[in-house]
Motif scaffolding. Structure first.
Motif, PDB file in Angstrom:
ATOM      1  N   GLY A  97       0.817  -1.215   0.000  1.00  0.00           N
ATOM      2  CA  GLY A  97       0.000   0.000   0.000  1.00  0.00           C
ATOM      3  C   GLY A  97       0.847   1.260   0.000  1.00  0.00           C
ATOM      4  N   ASP A  98       0.187   2.406   0.161  1.00  0.00           N
ATOM      5  CA  ASP A  98       0.843   3.710   0.167  1.00  0.00           C
ATOM      6  C   ASP A  98       1.290   4.074   1.581  1.00  0.00           C
ATOM      7  N   ASP A  99       2.066   5.164   1.637  1.00  0.00           N
ATOM      8  CA  ASP A  99       2.474   5.658   2.946  1.00  0.00           C
ATOM      9  C   ASP A  99       1.254   5.993   3.779  1.00  0.00           C
ATOM     10  N   GLY A 100       1.316   5.609   5.027  1.00  0.00           N
ATOM     11  CA  GLY A 100       0.219   5.878   5.945  1.00  0.00           C
ATOM     12  C   GLY A 100      -0.734   4.718   6.120  1.00  0.00           C
ATOM     13  N   ALA A 101      -0.669   3.706   5.256  1.00  0.00           N
ATOM     14  CA  ALA A 101      -1.569   2.558   5.411  1.00  0.00           C
ATOM     15  C   ALA A 101      -1.136   1.711   6.604  1.00  0.00           C
ATOM     16  N   SER A 102      -2.100   1.025   7.217  1.00  0.00           N
ATOM     17  CA  SER A 102      -1.802   0.203   8.393  1.00  0.00           C
ATOM     18  C   SER A 102      -2.665  -1.056   8.361  1.00  0.00           C
TER      19      SER A 102
END
Length: 617
Positions: A97-102
């Protein structure tokens, strides 16, 4: 907290939907080796380990799920593993995923006859945290501004032993600094690939001063990375050096001008004192004259006008910067004027005595001047009566006082008075000698029988007559002295006395010698030439002494300037920040005060070493 609780509940529901409700274990049999949040960087796979703490083998399935129960933002490989008792299974987690995904990694462990065990570990996808471990806990950087040194000094901070910068240059903000005088700067650190140090950059240090604070080279490490940093923003030493030299130059110029003004002031004061002394001298002159006509002499108004002109010239000199010396230049010319005027003032009271002496001499000659010029062979008493010698007439004019319009004529007046007095005092003796020779010539004339003797007698008598005529015609004392009456009478006196002696010898029957040559007087040495040579030698010596004094003063001032500059920089510049206007005012005042003070001390020591007294002014 509520969000986390919701996520956990969703995961439990998802797991429960995948299998029949098992008997839940306490979570200690199978779990993730590291329970902290797994930080994933895009493109950089990470590893997660699951450990079997139980005594039975487990089959473990692992997957990535999102917080809402959907597919997670990372993939896991392999997706299953067999765990023997005490075994560890390592899974590779790749961010998708992209930055910030968790999301969560969920591991489900099953074993025959035992409850199913579920283990979870959260993960986050984001940029890689940059940080470095420094070698020192304190560091100092100097920022200089100036023509010779500009930029940062000591801005490279070393990293800990064995720590180097990773591939690729990285720049991060590491903190800020503040100054006690106001102002703040931000600090950035740049680590170049393969280097063992970081470069510090500062923004906002517009004012001079010490900026202090703590920077953190490892923001994600709470136990390491902090450095106590001091940034000294200061001006290059060239600027304070120039200001110090300007202060020194200002002190020298001020001392120079103060000395000039003091010298001019003393000369002006001397002129006023001279004017007061001139008034006192005129008063004494008048008192000595009583009711004599010559008491009307006065040159005080002319002297006052001359001194006013001197003070005007001195005022012009005070507005210049040229050296004032008493042995050359315009200042020396004004001093010479005052010296000449002082000589007149000092001599003026004695002029009363001169005029009194002239009065006595004039009266003596005017009473009995003797016979005026007439042919030597005329009968006595046939000359015109009532005539006075021109010298007596001139003395009478000198004894009639008057205002003197030009002080330059006063020395001539005094010299004329003295010369006329000397001439009048010599008049009676000269007149007696002349009349005696004339009488002798008249007596000897009838007795002359020889033509040669008669001619010698006639020539001698004519010379005596010429001397008498010149005596009566002499216009002043100098003219009378120039007659050289004694020298002119020597030759006719020798002739007449020789004829008289021959007459006596002839009368006694013994022939005598004729008149012999008259010896010439020796020529005395010229005193003016000796005085001129002495004056020139003294003037040359004075010029050499003046040059030596100037060279010594230059060397002393240069040494004092070096001391002033060194002490000023050591005290006000080195080991501290410099650059504010107060700093420059302080350093200029230091240069001015130190130079002026040391110059005064050097002058006092010079007078002490010379054996003089240290006096004010």
């Amino acid at each position: 907290m509520l969000r986390k609780a919701g996520i956990v509940a969703a995961v439990m529901l998802l797991v429960g939907s995948m299998a029949p409700p098992p008997a839940l274990a306490d979570g200690a049999d199978v779990e993730f080796l590291d329970g902290t949040v797994l930080r994933l960087r895009p493109g950089n796979p990470a590893r997660a380990a699951v450990v079997n703490n139980a005594g039975v083998p487990y089959a473990v399935d692992i997957r990535s799920v999102a917080g809402d129960g959907g597919t997670g933002a990372a993939t896991v490989a392999p997706t299953s593993a067999h765990l023997d008792p005490g075994g560890v299974a390592v899974f590779t987690v790749t961010p998708a995923g992209d930055d910030g995904a968790s999301g969560f990694l969920v591991a489900v462990a099953r074993a025959p006859g035992t409850p199913t065990v579920v283990a979870r570990r959260a993960y986050e996808i984001g940029p890689e945290t940059v940080g470095w471990l420094p070698l020192v806990a304190e560091w100092r950087v100097t920022s200089s501004r100036g023509p010779s040194v500009t930029g940062l000094s000591g801005a490279t901070l070393p990293l800990a032993q064995g720590v180097s910068c990773p591939p690729g240059d990285a720049t991060i903000p590491v903190g800020g600094l503040a100054s006690a005088g106001g102002g703040a700067v931000t600090v950035q650190a740049t680590c170049h690939a393969g280097r063992h140090d970081v470069e510090l950059a500062f923004a906002g240090a517009t004012r001079a001063g010490d900026y202090t604070g703590t920077i953190d080279l490892a923001p994600d490490d709470d136990a390491a990375g902090e450095v106590a940093l001091t940034l000294r923003s200061t001006d290059d030493f060239v600027f304070p050096l120039l200001v110090l030299l300007a202060g020194v130059a200002l002190a020298l110029v001020t001392a120079w001008q103060a000395g000039r003004l003091s010298t001019v002031s003393l000369a002006v004061e001397e002129s006023w004192l001279l004017e007061a002394e001139a008034a006192a001298a005129h008063q004494r002159f008048r008192q000595a004259g009583a009711n004599a006509p010559w008491r009307a002499y006065s040159f005080l108004p002319a002297l006052q006008a001359r001194l006013a002109a001197v003070r005007s010239e001195l005022s012009k000199l005070s507005r210049r910067f040229s050296e004032l010396t008493a042995d050359e230049g315009p200042f020396q010319a004004q001093l010479d004027v005052m010296t000449a005027l002082r000589q007149l003032v000092d001599a003026w009271p004695a002029a009363a005595q001169r005029l009194a002496a002239l009065t006595v001499a004039e009266q003596a000659v005017a009473g009995t001047p003797g016979d005026p010029p007439s042919p030597w062979d005329a009968r006595p008493g046939q000359a015109a009566a009532g005539r006075l010698p021109a010298l007596v007439t001139h003395a009478g004019a000198l004894l009639r006082g008057r205002p003197i319009d030009d002080v330059d004529t006063v020395p001539q007046l005094i010299a004329d008075i003295d010369a006329t007095t000397v001439a009048l005092r010599a008049w009676p003796a000269d007149a007696t000698a002349v009349h005696g020779l004339r009488a002798l010539a008249r007596r000897l004339k009838p007795a002359q029988r020889d033509a040669t003797d008669l001619r010698s007698l006639t020539e001698a008598a004519a010379t005596v007559d010429a001397v008498l005529e010149d005596m009566w015609a002499a216009a002043d004392g100098a003219a009378y002295t120039g007659l050289r009456i004694g020298e002119r009478l020597d030759a006719p006196a020798v002739v007449l006395y020789a004829l008289q002696s021959r007459e006596r010898l002839v009368a006694s029957g013994v022939p005598g010698p004729g008149p012999g040559p008259v010896p010439l007087p020796p020529v005395p040495p010229d005193p003016a030439l000796a005085l001129a040579e002495a004056r020139e030698g003294a003037a040359a010596t004075a010029r050499r002494v003046a040059r030596s004094r100037r060279v010594r003063n230059v060397l002393v001032f240069a040494a004092i300037a070096v001391v002033t500059v060194w002490t000023g920089l050591s005290t006000l510049y080195f080991d501290q920040a410099f650059g504010g206007w107060r700093d420059y005012v302080t350093v200029a005042a230091w240069g001015f005060g130190a130079q002026a003070g040391l110059t005064v001390i050097a002058g006092a020591l010079d007078r002490i070493m010379a054996g003089g007294r240290v006096t004010a002014g």
